[in-house]
Design a protein around this motif. Sequence first.
Motif, mmCIF file in Angstrom:
data_model
loop_
_atom_site.group_PDB
_atom_site.id
_atom_site.type_symbol
_atom_site.label_atom_id
_atom_site.label_comp_id
_atom_site.label_asym_id
_atom_site.label_seq_id
_atom_site.Cartn_x
_atom_site.Cartn_y
_atom_site.Cartn_z
ATOM 1 N N ALA A 208 -3.796 -3.916 1.624
ATOM 2 C CA ALA A 208 -3.957 -2.831 0.653
ATOM 3 C C ALA A 208 -3.231 -3.155 -0.643
ATOM 4 O O ALA A 208 -2.184 -3.816 -0.646
ATOM 5 C CB ALA A 208 -3.421 -1.527 1.228
ATOM 6 N N ALA A 209 -3.811 -2.655 -1.744
ATOM 7 C CA ALA A 209 -3.234 -2.900 -3.062
ATOM 8 C C ALA A 209 -1.822 -2.305 -3.164
ATOM 9 O O ALA A 209 -0.946 -2.879 -3.811
ATOM 10 C CB ALA A 209 -4.136 -2.292 -4.130
ATOM 11 N N LEU A 210 -1.616 -1.168 -2.515
ATOM 12 C CA LEU A 210 -0.308 -0.525 -2.654
ATOM 13 C C LEU A 210 0.776 -1.344 -1.946
ATOM 14 O O LEU A 210 1.961 -1.247 -2.284
ATOM 15 C CB LEU A 210 -0.359 0.922 -2.149
ATOM 16 N N ASP A 214 4.304 -2.601 -3.436
ATOM 17 C CA ASP A 214 5.603 -2.559 -2.740
ATOM 18 C C ASP A 214 6.322 -3.901 -2.866
ATOM 19 O O ASP A 214 7.535 -3.956 -3.105
ATOM 20 C CB ASP A 214 5.396 -2.233 -1.257
ATOM 21 N N ARG A 215 5.575 -4.993 -2.697
ATOM 22 C CA ARG A 215 6.193 -6.319 -2.770
ATOM 23 C C ARG A 215 6.657 -6.636 -4.191
ATOM 24 O O ARG A 215 7.696 -7.265 -4.395
ATOM 25 C CB ARG A 215 5.207 -7.385 -2.281
ATOM 26 N N MET A 216 5.876 -6.186 -5.179
ATOM 27 C CA MET A 216 6.301 -6.382 -6.570
ATOM 28 C C MET A 216 7.635 -5.671 -6.809
ATOM 29 O O MET A 216 8.549 -6.213 -7.422
ATOM 30 C CB MET A 216 5.229 -5.849 -7.523
ATOM 31 N N ARG A 217 7.720 -4.456 -6.300
ATOM 32 C CA ARG A 217 8.961 -3.673 -6.474
ATOM 33 C C ARG A 217 10.143 -4.344 -5.796
ATOM 34 O O ARG A 217 11.288 -4.200 -6.223
ATOM 35 C CB ARG A 217 8.774 -2.270 -5.904
ATOM 36 N N ALA A 218 9.848 -5.098 -4.705
ATOM 37 C CA ALA A 218 10.911 -5.808 -3.986
ATOM 38 C C ALA A 218 11.237 -7.148 -4.645
ATOM 39 O O ALA A 218 12.020 -7.929 -4.101
ATOM 40 C CB ALA A 218 10.500 -6.004 -2.531
ATOM 41 N N GLY A 219 10.601 -7.426 -5.816
ATOM 42 C CA GLY A 219 10.956 -8.635 -6.552
ATOM 43 C C GLY A 219 10.038 -9.821 -6.330
ATOM 44 O O GLY A 219 10.324 -10.934 -6.810
ATOM 45 N N GLN A 225 2.519 -10.951 -10.579
ATOM 46 C CA GLN A 225 1.468 -11.654 -11.329
ATOM 47 C C GLN A 225 0.086 -11.060 -11.001
ATOM 48 O O GLN A 225 -0.704 -10.769 -11.914
ATOM 49 C CB GLN A 225 1.522 -13.133 -10.957
ATOM 50 N N VAL A 226 -0.182 -10.872 -9.721
ATOM 51 C CA VAL A 226 -1.476 -10.332 -9.296
ATOM 52 C C VAL A 226 -1.660 -8.904 -9.820
ATOM 53 O O VAL A 226 -2.715 -8.536 -10.338
ATOM 54 C CB VAL A 226 -1.587 -10.377 -7.752
ATOM 55 N N TRP A 227 -0.594 -8.108 -9.712
ATOM 56 C CA TRP A 227 -0.657 -6.721 -10.189
ATOM 57 C C TRP A 227 -0.931 -6.688 -11.689
ATOM 58 O O TRP A 227 -1.798 -5.947 -12.175
ATOM 59 C CB TRP A 227 0.652 -6.000 -9.867
ATOM 60 N N ASN A 228 -0.198 -7.519 -12.446
ATOM 61 C CA ASN A 228 -0.358 -7.531 -13.906
ATOM 62 C C ASN A 228 -1.738 -7.990 -14.336
ATOM 63 O O ASN A 228 -2.313 -7.459 -15.288
ATOM 64 C CB ASN A 228 0.711 -8.420 -14.546
ATOM 65 N N GLY A 258 -3.300 6.378 -6.677
ATOM 66 C CA GLY A 258 -2.063 6.840 -6.062
ATOM 67 C C GLY A 258 -0.853 5.993 -6.418
ATOM 68 O O GLY A 258 0.261 6.273 -5.942
ATOM 69 N N ALA A 259 -1.029 4.972 -7.251
ATOM 70 C CA ALA A 259 0.079 4.053 -7.557
ATOM 71 C C ALA A 259 1.096 4.652 -8.519
ATOM 72 O O ALA A 259 2.195 4.115 -8.675
ATOM 73 C CB ALA A 259 -0.473 2.751 -8.125
ATOM 74 N N GLY A 260 0.739 5.743 -9.186
ATOM 75 C CA GLY A 260 1.690 6.409 -10.075
ATOM 76 C C GLY A 260 2.030 5.593 -11.304
ATOM 77 O O GLY A 260 1.217 4.805 -11.790
ATOM 78 N N PRO A 261 3.265 5.774 -11.829
ATOM 79 C CA PRO A 261 3.656 5.131 -13.102
ATOM 80 C C PRO A 261 3.524 3.604 -13.090
ATOM 81 O O PRO A 261 3.322 3.016 -14.158
ATOM 82 C CB PRO A 261 5.125 5.540 -13.268
ATOM 83 N N ALA A 262 3.626 2.960 -11.929
ATOM 84 C CA ALA A 262 3.487 1.497 -11.860
ATOM 85 C C ALA A 262 2.106 1.062 -12.328
ATOM 86 O O ALA A 262 1.929 -0.049 -12.825
ATOM 87 C CB ALA A 262 3.730 1.000 -10.439
ATOM 88 N N LEU A 263 1.128 1.925 -12.174
ATOM 89 C CA LEU A 263 -0.201 1.662 -12.730
ATOM 90 C C LEU A 263 -0.347 2.285 -14.110
ATOM 91 O O LEU A 263 -0.738 1.612 -15.067
ATOM 92 C CB LEU A 263 -1.288 2.226 -11.801
ATOM 93 N N PHE A 264 -0.029 3.566 -14.230
ATOM 94 C CA PHE A 264 -0.419 4.309 -15.423
ATOM 95 C C PHE A 264 0.402 3.938 -16.655
ATOM 96 O O PHE A 264 -0.132 3.914 -17.768
ATOM 97 C CB PHE A 264 -0.387 5.823 -15.151
ATOM 98 N N ASP A 265 1.693 3.645 -16.478
ATOM 99 C CA ASP A 265 2.500 3.292 -17.658
ATOM 100 C C ASP A 265 1.990 2.015 -18.329
ATOM 101 O O ASP A 265 1.681 2.027 -19.534
ATOM 102 C CB ASP A 265 3.986 3.183 -17.292
ATOM 103 N N PRO A 266 1.864 0.887 -17.584
ATOM 104 C CA PRO A 266 1.347 -0.311 -18.266
ATOM 105 C C PRO A 266 -0.121 -0.175 -18.669
ATOM 106 O O PRO A 266 -0.522 -0.721 -19.702
ATOM 107 C CB PRO A 266 1.533 -1.427 -17.226
#
Lengths: 311, 311
Positions: A208-210, A214-219, A225-228, A258-266
């Motif tokens: 799942a994308a979410l 989670d892994r991006m948030r863990a560093g 890279q994939v998310w961006n 459902g990703a919240g600010p991690a999606l919507f802000d960028p």
Amino acid sequence: MSAGAASVIPVSLVAAVDIGGTTIKAALVDGDLRVRHTLRRPTPYGADAVLDAVTKVLAELDQLADAPVAAAGVVFPGLVDETARIARFSVNLGWRDLDLADLADRTGRPTAIGHDVRAGALAEWRLGAAKGYQDVAFVPVGTGVSAAFIADGAMVVAGGYAGEIGHLVVEPDGEPCPCGGRGCLETVGSASALARRYSALTGEDVSAALEVLDRMRAGDVVAAQVWNQGVDALADTLATVVTVLAPEVVVIGGGLSGAGPALFDPLRARLGARLTFQRVPTVVAAALGDQAACLGAALLALDHLQTRSGE
Amino acid sequence: MSAGAASVIPVSLVAAVDIGGTTIKAALVDGDLRVRHTLRRPTPYGADAVLDAVTKVLAELDQLADAPVAAAGVVFPGLVDETARIARFSVNLGWRDLDLADLADRTGRPTAIGHDVRAGALAEWRLGAAKGYQDVAFVPVGTGVSAAFIADGAMVVAGGYAGEIGHLVVEPDGEPCPCGGRGCLETVGSASALARRYSALTGEDVSAALEVLDRMRAGDVVAAQVWNQGVDALADTLATVVTVLAPEVVVIGGGLSGAGPALFDPLRARLGARLTFQRVPTVVAAALGDQAACLGAALLALDHLQTRSGE
């Protein structure tokens, strides 16, 4: 049914059916748009099996109803021309040019038909995140990416072919897409693409994308890279939609919303950076979640009754 | 004016005014859409000067008329919201948020306002190359490139912001565009870009895209390269428009539409190659040439009268 006959039975309940790729979601909805009952059944394969399943689900809803079910609204996936009452194509469910003219005979009641994405857009527009706007893009981002547009206060249908933004090219030399193209948005920016691309780069299976988030948030650098790249692809595509159709509001639906600010802000920042003179839209998450298409089917059923009683 | 008063004076003539960047084109048109007289006057700079010029042109047309001029249709360039009767922005003519609510007082008659590109699209739709279609893209390719869309039989306005396809990005690392972006279609595929790019590469001054075409036909390799890049950029952009809005027909207007098969043959082939599952549109040249916007203004004037008499 004449207008006279319709007035004897007040509109108390309608049945809403959303045919998904794996699940049929159905609901009994009253005239105040309260959901009274919901049902979920697996979607079978093939036109006849699906239409039989719809009839069965409607019979189950009739059993649950404490008042007459005056009409049904049934929304289909794939390419749908609701104006001509034809479900043109579903690769997942295996039909082509499925004629729905006699669906009311099968269901035994006035039956509106629609397209799942446009039905979701209708619900978000009348009841949800796009309420009050005249120019709207509703963009579900899940297994695929598509769009429904409201322009000048009218839903755009265009024979059922409008809104296929998942197949706008974002990487001209990118991965092959099942559509036959290359580098389509769906290969980079869909929820399933995010999971698949992360798995391909790392050899670690994420479903799942979410989970990528989670892994991006863990560093995790690869996850970032994939998310961006996914957010960039979505921002490129929204910039295109804004330049062509100028929606006042873009409503992001589907699993990724459902990703919240991690999606919507960028996404907002990068879309803003791509626009120069264009009208900058508000970008918001869908309000109705995975209920949108089913509520849209209920709205279509209620509209259908109203149109008939006004004939 | 009441419906009764309108019926005393039959609609015999309307005045049509197309405000261009350098020239005001005006015409007297009768109810059968025959052009009785035309006038051309230079366009002055600034809102007041332009509106004075419109009033003067209308007075000149009154002098030429052998019957009452019952209404006027005036179409403006740039960003126009005809629904709100505001000319939002013209970089060439120097206005911003020009309120046109009182234009009928200035002109002394019922006056419809419109946008030049959408007026041209209206004329091509009712009278020209897009007649009979419900989903249309009208794409004038000249100094710039823009578009007007008809979706499900209705013109798309979206506050005046829709259709800015000249600023879709075709070369992400391309030349700067005056809009502030980079690699916009207008920097590669407009008629003026073709001439400018050829001149920049060769140091030889050509002033028109059709001159680049002549040189290509004479075996000039650089001319062929510039022409092909332009056609590719247009094909990319039309593929985007088709994927988003699914027009049944794309009508190419503007100066470049006179290029004939040298434009249309490769444009159709390359657009076809970019589409996989989408609805493939017919691609044709505009039928009304540089008269389209002025005829559209006449149609708006006639529609305006009809709406008023039905009030």
